[in-house]
Design an enzyme around this catalytic site. Structure first.
Site, PDB file in Angstrom:
ATOM      1  N   ASP A 170       1.172  -1.084  -0.055  1.00 38.91           N
ATOM      2  CA  ASP A 170      -0.230  -0.233   0.263  1.00 38.91           C
ATOM      3  C   ASP A 170       0.907   0.981  -0.380  1.00 38.91           C
ATOM      4  O   ASP A 170       0.412   2.248  -0.172  1.00 38.91           O
ATOM      5  CB  ASP A 170      -1.357  -0.363   1.275  1.00 38.91           C
ATOM      6  CG  ASP A 170      -2.570   0.675   1.083  1.00 38.91           C
ATOM      7  OD1 ASP A 170      -3.205   0.046  -0.474  1.00 38.91           O
ATOM      8  OD2 ASP A 170      -3.177   1.043   1.538  1.00 38.91           O
TER       9      ASP A 170
ATOM     10  N   ASP B 272     -11.798  -5.571  10.537  1.00 35.91           N
ATOM     11  CA  ASP B 272     -12.179  -6.907  11.227  1.00 35.91           C
ATOM     12  C   ASP B 272     -13.211  -7.456  11.317  1.00 35.91           C
ATOM     13  O   ASP B 272     -13.859  -8.327  11.117  1.00 35.91           O
ATOM     14  CB  ASP B 272     -10.444  -7.276  11.544  1.00 35.91           C
ATOM     15  CG  ASP B 272     -10.184  -6.499  12.210  1.00 35.91           C
ATOM     16  OD1 ASP B 272     -10.692  -5.758  13.113  1.00 35.91           O
ATOM     17  OD2 ASP B 272      -9.098  -7.260  13.081  1.00 35.91           O
TER      18      ASP B 272
END
Length: 1102
Positions: free
Chosen positions: A371, A805
């Site tokens: 990223d 998550d």
């Protein structure tokens, strides 16, 4: 994996005159590879054009993005092994020898020319077809007829000239053979009643017809009598432990209720303010304990049977005579963002452990998400791919565990134990030398890139100055300024982030990048030869490597890239287009595969009966490099071995960010198959969905085809036109959805298996990559792709929280999916955790902040649907509420000090009733802890460390998380976090050196204040009692007891402030002095000391 499609034939597709008198059913027949249907041969000997496309796609760096054309830059040498490893040879075939033809001779899996004639005349496949059809099969070289097996293989008649889809799925037209229960075409009935033949793919082997009574097939009853064994088993906790555990929970609930009633009804009239604060805190603590304890009443254990998995999916049988693996594909995601905080060597070791995993090579794909778009990470991955050529075969040859080279070579046990091959010692010594050289190259990449870039930039400056002098009219030449670019090894600009940031080349502003580091392997094992063995014998060792892809999504200013969740969704789309594994395993860059069979253990749950209703399999997180005493409870053993195991008995564990095997369809936001609205006691309190939208692939009318359903209270039945609104406008992505659903189904090898797939359906080759496929993937990871779609809202990882998550797992459970907790005998994965106090507090702060965000969002479990079970709802409610306990916990930690300062206590007197309640509450808590230790296997020391850090985190990080969450909700102030630093393992002098590093943070202020306030209060109260004419010893003992309780819990925190060997930082003394002076002055002002000189007094204890 191979794109498996389902097609239906109708009566109108055939000649009406030929079939006008018969009724035909709509059905689909899946046929495994047979002599008449050989997709594997066609794949191995694909056309030269397809193989050239495959090599071009695998050797090019693809870039693109917003307002940018997708470009493919051919890299002659991306990794060192590309010219030596057979898998990376691609099409090295020579040019066709016929004049005027620019085609290339076909090559085998090793890159060698395939020629049809013994004279070795080189001819491409297209020219060979023309010669055989027009020239009677005469070789243009020797003028002799073509003969031999190669020539037969190269022939391509009409029966073999099938499309990609047709090769993978044969279609048979027959009379009506329907299963009475499902109204679908019955393949077995067609086989046995019509004596149809699929060659080696027959369900039963034909028998020789010696008399007329034989039907030509084996007894179908053998198929029905075949024993069906489950892949997993559920083991309940012993009733001798579980029954007393549940009774103790009920007993403690009753004791807490009676205690709170007594506390409310017996106020302390002398100190109502002290009594009121303590009662409010105690009520909240009881409520918080209840939320935490109720989901623990149904703990279970699970085990898998890998032998059954191998027998079902990788053993030759009637449905799969070749024994080729019928396991589904797995795409593994590894995420990294900053090579400075996440060392490339750590990431490279994780990649190597994945490439060496014990799973069919052709079914495994690894995607690395960078990223940060750093060239350092890119070249580190290229080095890892090169070293994998030696490391992976070494692991397979000698059955190495673990398959992370750094961890393997640092094992503190005998590496030669249970190794029987005589060449192991020599191979290990040589691979260790190779790894040491690999580490040197990785650690030197940063300097290498810097020196290379400086050299190329200097060259460009000289060129620009020379050109300016040539074009200058006068003698004055201005200084030339060119951007300080970062250069790749082949002398081109790196399209990602430059070391010296520039427009379109910074961390938040760069193009999409995809590079196939290791292209898809061949479908057949590639055994090593003497030519492949540089320093060890690889004979009879499979030297293939899984697909490895480097991905860096596009980033542009003005776009919300949604941190890790956005990066994961980009990988979901790219992998769906390139490999489309029906299952996805996500790992952090510092979490590697410790058990090479972990993937097989997870697949056991997915492929078991009713496994199609499992959305993910969560593995426990295990950590390395933790200090032996685990001072700050970094192992989180109580959470992973108690809470998560208990949730497995309800609806499943929560998703905790890494080490999780997902079902791709569940990530797409679809409902589980055979989903019915829950009618539990909570469903009446929550509105049901109005309609259920579904996306199905042909055949549409099957009763079992309920897997692709998506809740949508607003939309009507989903049509093809509505799919892009949810998933984007990539047609390849949309086409991959039903394929992934079909390939993720369990085997239909037993009547109890619903929504299954036929055995042998996945024993098909993977399609070759081409430039168009990679270009489509580039488009799917562009920053604009998610605009006006449901990515991040209902599809993929969910946005809007730093703990994406937990929210993603919650959404799946809310749709009715269930999850499974897989605890393996040998740890499945291992990673690193911050052992430094400051890093640990910031890690807990991030988790707690995410929980606060969840509480104030629509993902609050209070608003969950009726499909979520009650205890699961309570568990998720506790996830969002637990940070708020810090408010009451801090107040309660100051209460002993306030009691000692004021001379009052939370109760009027230390009565027998109060002490009895206190004793009962403490005993039940201790007994519950003992039973939890019994059924979970947690050590007593680990339980106590967890209790200590619960108070440390509650008085520091949790309070800050509540404040930050409130600021975001009320004022809209966004929260930013830095990555947790990963240790590169370079400090060989002290393995736990980070433990003693002191880094000041404001989170330490509340615990320090609590410690010194209680210490000063004890001293003040003891002195006052000693010098008082009427000492209140009972109140002193009560206050001192609770102060010691607080200080005991904060002992690890105080020890962390001392640093190494008691060297306390100056800042601690400064804070201690200021707090001591402030509190002393306040006390003198509030309650001046008396003039009494009498010391001591009579001690009275009730």
């Amino acid at each position: 994996m191979a794109s498996d499609r389902r097609y239906s034939h109708y009566r109108d597709d055939q000649d009406s005159d030929l079939y006008s008198s018969a009724d035909f059913a709509t059905y689909t027949v899946h046929v495994p590879p047979t002599p008449d249907n050989q997709p594997m041969e066609l794949s191995k000997l694909s056309s030269s054009k397809e193989r050239v496309e495959d090599q071009y796609a695998s050797s090019s760096l693809f870039t693109g993005g917003y307002n940018l054309a997708t470009r493919a830059s051919l890299k002659e040498k991306v990794i060192e092994s590309e010219t030596s490893h057979p898998q990376m040879t691609g099409v090295n075939g020579s040019e066709c020898a016929l004049p005027g033809c620019d085609g290339r001779v076909m090559s085998d899996e090793r890159g060698n020319d395939v020629v049809p004639c013994e004279c070795s005349f080189k001819i491409c496949r297209d020219c060979y077809k023309d010669v055989t059809m027009a020239g009677d099969g005469i070789c243009p070289g020797c003028k002799e007829p073509y003969e031999g097996q190669v020539a037969e293989v190269m022939k391509l008649d009409k029966s073999q000239a099938l499309s990609k889809v047709e090769r993978r799925m044969s279609m048979v037209k027959s009379a009506s053979f329907k299963n009475s229960s499902t109204n679908e075409f019955d393949q077995n009935q067609w086989l046995f009643e019509t004596k149809g033949i699929y060659g080696y793919g027959n369900a039963m082997w034909p028998k020789d017809e010696t008399d007329g009574s034989s039907n030509g097939f084996g007894d179908p009853g053998n198929l029905k009598d075949k024993q069906w064994r489950p892949l997993t088993r559920k083991l309940s906790v012993s009733p001798a432990i579980l029954s007393p555990y549940r009774l103790l929970i009920l007993a403690r609930m009753a004791v807490l209720g009676l205690f709170l009633v007594w506390r409310v009804s017996h106020p302390n009239e002398d100190a109502l303010w002290l009594w009121g604060m303590s009662v409010v805190c105690e009520i909240w603590f009881a409520f918080s304990w209840l939320l935490d304890q109720l989901p623990k009443i149904c703990p279970i254990n699970r085990i898998t049977d890998l032998d059954v998995l191998k027998r079902k999916f990788e053993t030759p049988n009637e449905d799969n005579p070749t024994g080729k693996s019928d396991l589904p594909g797995i795409d593994i995601f590894v995420s990294t963002a900053d090579p400075e905080k996440e060392p490339p060597l750590v990431t490279a070791n994780t990649i190597l452990s994945i490439l060496a995993a014990d799973y069919p090579v052709e079914k495994l794909s690894c995607y690395v998400s960078d990223d940060g778009g750093a060239l350092l990470t890119f070249e580190a991955m290229a080095e890892a791919a090169s070293f994998a050529n030696s490391w992976v075969p070494f692991c397979r040859k000698h059955n190495i565990e673990p398959r992370n080279p750094e961890s393997y070579f640092n094992l503190k046990r005998d590496p030669y134990k249970n190794k029987v091959r005589p060449d192991f010692v020599r191979d290990r010594r040589r691979i260790k030398r190779e790894y040491d050289e690999f580490k040197v190259r990785i650690n030197g990449l940063s300097d290498s890139i810097r020196r290379r870039s400086e050299a190329f930039n200097a060259r460009e400056e000289i060129k620009a100055m020379k050109k300016q002098r040539e074009n200058a009219i006068d003698d004055e030449v201005e200084n030339v300024k060119i951007p300080k670019a970062t250069w790749m090894a082949d002398g081109t600009h790196w399209p990602g982030t430059w070391t010296a940031t520039a427009p379109e080349h910074s961390r938040g502003d760069h193009a999409s990048i995809i590079q196939v580091m290791l292209k898809p392997p061949s479908d057949e094992p590639l055994q090593g030869t003497e030519a492949d063995s540089r320093f060890m014998d690889l004979t009879d060792v499979d030297i293939r490597l899984p697909l490895l892809v480097y991905v860096s999504r596009e980033k542009r200013p003005g776009y919300d890239h949604n941190k890790k969740a956005g990066a994961m969704n980009a990988l979901v789309r790219a992998s769906a287009i390139m490999s489309n594994g029906p299952f996805i395993l996500n790992l952090d860059c510092d979490h590697y595969i410790y058990n090479s069979e972990a993937l097989r253990e997870g697949i056991c749950f997915m492929m078991d009966r009713d496994g199609d209703r499992i959305c993910y399999v969560q593995f426990p997180q295990r950590f390395e490099g933790i200090d032996p005493s685990d001072r700050y409870a970094n192992h989180n053993t109580v959470f992973f071995d108690v809470n998560m195991r208990a949730l497995d008995g309800v609806q499943g564990p929560v998703y905790v960010g890494t080490g999780c095997l997902f079902r791709r369809i569940a990530l797409y936001g679809f409902d589980p198959p055979r989903m019915k609205e829950s009618s539990n006691c909570c469903s009446c309190c929550f509105a049901r969905r109005k309609k259920v939208a579904s996306v199905t692939s042909a055949p549409e009318n099957s009763k079992e085809n309920h897997s692709l359903r998506m809740d949508d209270p607003e939309d009507e039945e989903m049509t093809t036109a509505l799919v892009p609104k949810k998933f984007g406008n990539s047609y390849m992505l949309i086409e991959s959805i039903p394929i992934a659903e079909f390939q993720g189904r369990p085997l239909a090898d037993h009547p109890s298996v619903k929504n299954g797939r036929p055995p042998g359906a996945l024993a098909v080759p993977r399609k070759l990559l081409d430039a168009a496929t990679v270009a489509e993937a580039i488009s799917a990871i562009s920053c604009w792709y998610e605009d006006k779609t449901e990515w991040g809202e209902r599809v993929g990882w969910i946005y809007g929280s730093v703990t994406e998550d937990v929210v993603t797992g919650y959404r799946m459970h809310n749709r009715g999916w269930r999850s499974v907790y897989c605890v393996t005998k040998r740890d499945a994965f291992r990673g690193t955790a911050p052992i430094n106090l400051t890093d640990r507090l910031h890690q807990v702060l991030r988790w707690a902040t995410g929980s606060v965000e969840i509480f104030f969002s629509r993902n609050n479990a209070i608003m969950a649907s009726g499909r979520m079970k009650l205890l699961q709802r309570i568990a998720y409610l506790n996830v969002g509420i637990y940070p708020f306990t810090s408010i009451f916990l801090i107040v309660y930690c100051f209460l002993p000090a306030l009691s000692l300062f004021s001379g009052k206590f939370i109760v009027q007197t230390l009565s027998v009733t109060f002490l009895s309640y206190l004793l009962a509450i403490t005993l039940t808590l201790c007994l519950l802890a003992v039973l939890e230790i019994k059924w979970s296997g947690v050590a007593l020391e680990e339980w106590w460390r967890n209790e200590q850090f619960w108070l440390i985190g509650g008085t520091s990080a949790h309070l800050a998380a509540v404040l930050q969450g409130l600021l975001k909700v009320i004022a809209g102030i966004e929260i930013s976090f830095t990555l947790t630093s990963k240790s590169g393992g370079d400090d060989i002098d002290d393995e736990f050196a980070d433990l003693y590093i002191f880094k000041w943070t404001a989170l330490m202020i509340p615990p320090i204040t609590i410690i010194f306030t209680n210490l000063i209060a004890i001293a003040v109260a003891f002195s006052r009692t000693i010098y008082s004419s009427n000492p209140q010893w009972s109140k002193l003992i009560g206050g001192v007891f609770f102060s010691i309780w607080v200080l005991t819990h904060l002992y690890p925190f105080a020890k962390g402030l001392m640093g190494r060997r008691g060297r306390t930082p100056t800042i601690v003394y400064v804070w201690a002095g200021l707090l001591a002076i402030t509190i002393s002055l306040l006390w003198v002002a509030i309650d001046p000391p008396s003039n009494s000189s009498e010391i001591g007094g009579s001690f009275q204890f009730p």
